[in-house]
Design a protein around this motif. Structure first.
Motif: not given
Length: 125
Positions: A41-45, A48-49, A86-88
């Motif tokens: 989620a950090t790499i793709c989306c 910060p979250c 982080a994803i949404f």
């Protein structure tokens, strides 16, 4: 080499911050730390979250193996929550941005139509 029975090891007291307690692990087992999802989620989306999710996810195993089972479950829950945020979050932001652009386009079209100014033939291709 001394062989330790896992059942006997669970009954031994756990020492955390010089405080001994007689905790045994819950029957449901170690909670998921959500570390892989947090990193993706950090790499793709959302950076910060995702970083917040990684921080919480990295604490799950430490708390579990130190005997703080409730803390491990809480950190697992927080890591999962921040991973989902982080994803949404980018999809929500992009959706709002698209709605704003579309509504500005519609309002611009209405303003042009209501002004009564018809396009001149020279302006048309």
């Amino acid at each position: 080499m001394e062989v330790i029975d896992p059942q006997e090891q669970q009954k031994n007291p756990v020492e955390v911050n010089n405080v001994r307690s007689e905790q045994t692990p819950p029957p449901c087992g170690k909670p998921s730390n959500h570390l892989v999802g947090a990193v993706l989620a950090t790499i793709c989306c959302c950076l910060p979250c995702g970083i917040v999710a990684i921080v919480y996810a990295s604490q799950v195993d430490t708390l579990w193996y130190s005997g703080n089972y409730d803390g491990a479950y809480k950190m697992s829950h927080k890591a999962g929550k921040w991973m989902r945020i982080a994803i949404f979050w980018p999809f929500i932001i992009y959706g709002i941005a698209i709605l704003i652009v579309l509504s500005l386009g519609v309002l611009g079209g209405l303003a042009g139509a209501l002004s009564g100014a018809a396009p001149t033939p020279e302006a048309l291709p």
